[in-house]
Scaffold this motif. Structure first.
Motif, mmCIF file in Angstrom:
data_model
loop_
_atom_site.group_PDB
_atom_site.id
_atom_site.type_symbol
_atom_site.label_atom_id
_atom_site.label_comp_id
_atom_site.label_asym_id
_atom_site.label_seq_id
_atom_site.Cartn_x
_atom_site.Cartn_y
_atom_site.Cartn_z
ATOM 1 N N ASN A 38 40.898 51.557 75.291
ATOM 2 C CA ASN A 38 40.509 51.874 73.917
ATOM 3 C C ASN A 38 40.427 50.588 73.119
ATOM 4 N N GLN A 39 39.579 50.592 72.095
ATOM 5 C CA GLN A 39 39.345 49.376 71.324
ATOM 6 C C GLN A 39 39.270 49.688 69.837
ATOM 7 N N LYS A 40 39.882 48.814 69.037
ATOM 8 C CA LYS A 40 39.856 48.937 67.586
ATOM 9 C C LYS A 40 38.456 48.601 67.057
ATOM 10 N N PRO A 41 38.110 49.043 65.843
ATOM 11 C CA PRO A 41 36.801 48.717 65.266
ATOM 12 C C PRO A 41 36.593 47.211 65.145
ATOM 13 N N LEU A 42 35.321 46.816 65.204
ATOM 14 C CA LEU A 42 34.919 45.408 65.144
ATOM 15 C C LEU A 42 33.977 45.230 63.958
ATOM 16 N N THR A 43 34.304 44.322 63.054
ATOM 17 C CA THR A 43 33.501 44.116 61.845
ATOM 18 C C THR A 43 32.840 42.741 61.877
ATOM 19 N N THR A 44 31.547 42.721 61.535
ATOM 20 C CA THR A 44 30.778 41.479 61.530
ATOM 21 C C THR A 44 30.100 41.285 60.187
ATOM 22 N N THR A 45 30.211 40.074 59.656
ATOM 23 C CA THR A 45 29.455 39.665 58.467
ATOM 24 C C THR A 45 28.465 38.597 58.885
ATOM 25 N N GLN A 46 27.220 38.760 58.478
ATOM 26 C CA GLN A 46 26.202 37.754 58.775
ATOM 27 C C GLN A 46 25.424 37.438 57.507
ATOM 28 N N LEU A 47 25.104 36.164 57.335
ATOM 29 C CA LEU A 47 24.370 35.757 56.137
ATOM 30 C C LEU A 47 23.607 34.477 56.425
ATOM 31 N N GLY A 48 22.576 34.225 55.597
ATOM 32 C CA GLY A 48 21.811 33.002 55.787
ATOM 33 C C GLY A 48 20.495 33.005 55.050
ATOM 34 N N PRO A 49 19.807 31.861 55.052
ATOM 35 C CA PRO A 49 18.514 31.726 54.372
ATOM 36 C C PRO A 49 17.347 32.099 55.280
ATOM 37 N N ILE A 50 16.250 32.507 54.640
ATOM 38 C CA ILE A 50 14.992 32.807 55.334
ATOM 39 C C ILE A 50 13.887 32.072 54.584
ATOM 40 N N TYR A 51 13.178 31.196 55.292
ATOM 41 C CA TYR A 51 12.144 30.394 54.632
ATOM 42 C C TYR A 51 10.769 30.738 55.197
ATOM 43 N N LYS A 52 9.882 31.184 54.331
ATOM 44 C CA LYS A 52 8.513 31.520 54.723
ATOM 45 C C LYS A 52 7.634 30.293 54.523
ATOM 46 N N ILE A 53 7.240 29.667 55.628
ATOM 47 C CA ILE A 53 6.409 28.464 55.546
ATOM 48 C C ILE A 53 5.025 28.812 55.033
ATOM 49 N N ASN A 54 4.428 29.838 55.619
ATOM 50 C CA ASN A 54 3.126 30.358 55.187
ATOM 51 C C ASN A 54 3.006 31.779 55.735
#
Length: 296
Positions: free
Chosen positions: A206-222
């Motif tokens: 059995n396994q306890k819940p796993l929490t993930t935070t992800q963040l970052g920039p997104i750059y649209k060149i064109n």
């Protein structure tokens, strides 16, 4: 806790291609309804040095471990609207190989289909003019892949997994957007854990819940090219074998760099990442992903 049992349990977790629901750049952007897409992904990862409570373990036979995984993942998705709210659903099926080498070469490799994942996302807020989006998603992974309790490595986890995720994206300046997403994964029990749990007969995992935070920039060149960078912090996920708590909380920091190209025949994306810091488990030294997506 017995070190060998701890290591064996960590091996059990390796078939999971991704410990979190990793998002590509603009995955938080609400899709237009009435679209269907097919996506093929190739994922190649490599894991090496084993850590226990932040310290590298070098005792035999874990002096030079190497665990390589290769997976091909097929996904079919369709977008629609629920009371004018954008939504999308997909079905995903992996096929891959897990190959131990180095000081772990005595463990047999595993090849076969993994577990099917079903997912649905909905956007309670989507302002295309202002490029602001807030989405919610639910995921369910069903144990349909190949599993042998007498093997440490398996392409299936032999347990259900569910995940709830929320994400937000908005512009920072001009063509630069920022995104943040948080998800929590819950695990069903595996009542047939034998080899990976160092048991002669099947026992429960059995396994306890796993929490993930992800963040970052997104750059649209064109219109054709987009770049992204993501930082991940993963916490939780401690396991219990039978009635014995294993004291192996996941506490991992990693990064993922992305490059997307949009062409008339479809979208191609390249991603590269690795662990930056890890508390328990085998450190991931490489994650390479190539994806192709087309509308049909």
């Amino acid at each position: 806790m017995n070190l060998t049992r701890f290591i064996a349990l960590t091996l059990l977790a390796l078939p999971t291609t991704v410990l979190a629901i990793d998002l590509q750049p603009n995955d938080i952007v609400a899709p237009l309804p009435g679209k269907s897409h097919a996506m093929i992904s190739y994922v190649n990862t490599d894991n090496s040095t084993f850590y226990r409570n932040g310290t590298a373990v070098s005792t035999r036979p874990y002096g030079s471990p190497d665990i390589g995984t290769q997976s091909a993942i097929a996904r079919v998705s369709t977008s629609y609207a629920i009371k004018d709210l954008p939504a999308i659903s997909y079905l995903q099926l992996p096929y891959g190989t897990i190959k131990p080498a180095g000081s772990l070469a005595s463990y047999p490799a595993s090849t076969g289909f993994g577990d099917i994942t079903l997912a649905t996302a909905i956007w309670p807020y989507a302002d295309r003019e202002k490029r602001k989006y807030f989405g919610l998603a639910g995921y369910l992974t069903v144990p349909t892949g190949g599993y042998n309790s007498q093997q440490v490595f398996n392409t299936s986890e032999n347990r259900y997994r569910s995940d709830i995720q929320m994400g937000y994206q908005q512009p920072i300046i001009e063509n630069l957007d920022g995104m943040i997403a948080v998800d929590t994964m819950w695990f069903g029990g595996n009542s047939q854990c034998a080899a990976a749990c160092l048991s002669a007969t099947n026992t429960s995992l059995n396994q306890k819940p796993l929490t993930t935070t992800q963040l970052g920039p997104i750059y649209k060149i064109n219109q054709n090219y987009t770049l992204g960078a993501s930082y991940f912090y993963v916490a939780g996920g401690a396991t219990t074998i039978g009635n014995t708590y294993q004291n192996n909380v996941v506490n991992t920091q990693r990064f993922l760099l992305s490059a997307l190209a949009y062409y008339p025949f479809g979208r191609i994306s390249l991603q590269y990442g690795r662990d930056m810091e890890i508390k328990n488990g085998f450190v991931e030294t490489r994650r390479l992903i190539v994806r192709y997506t087309t509308e049909f």
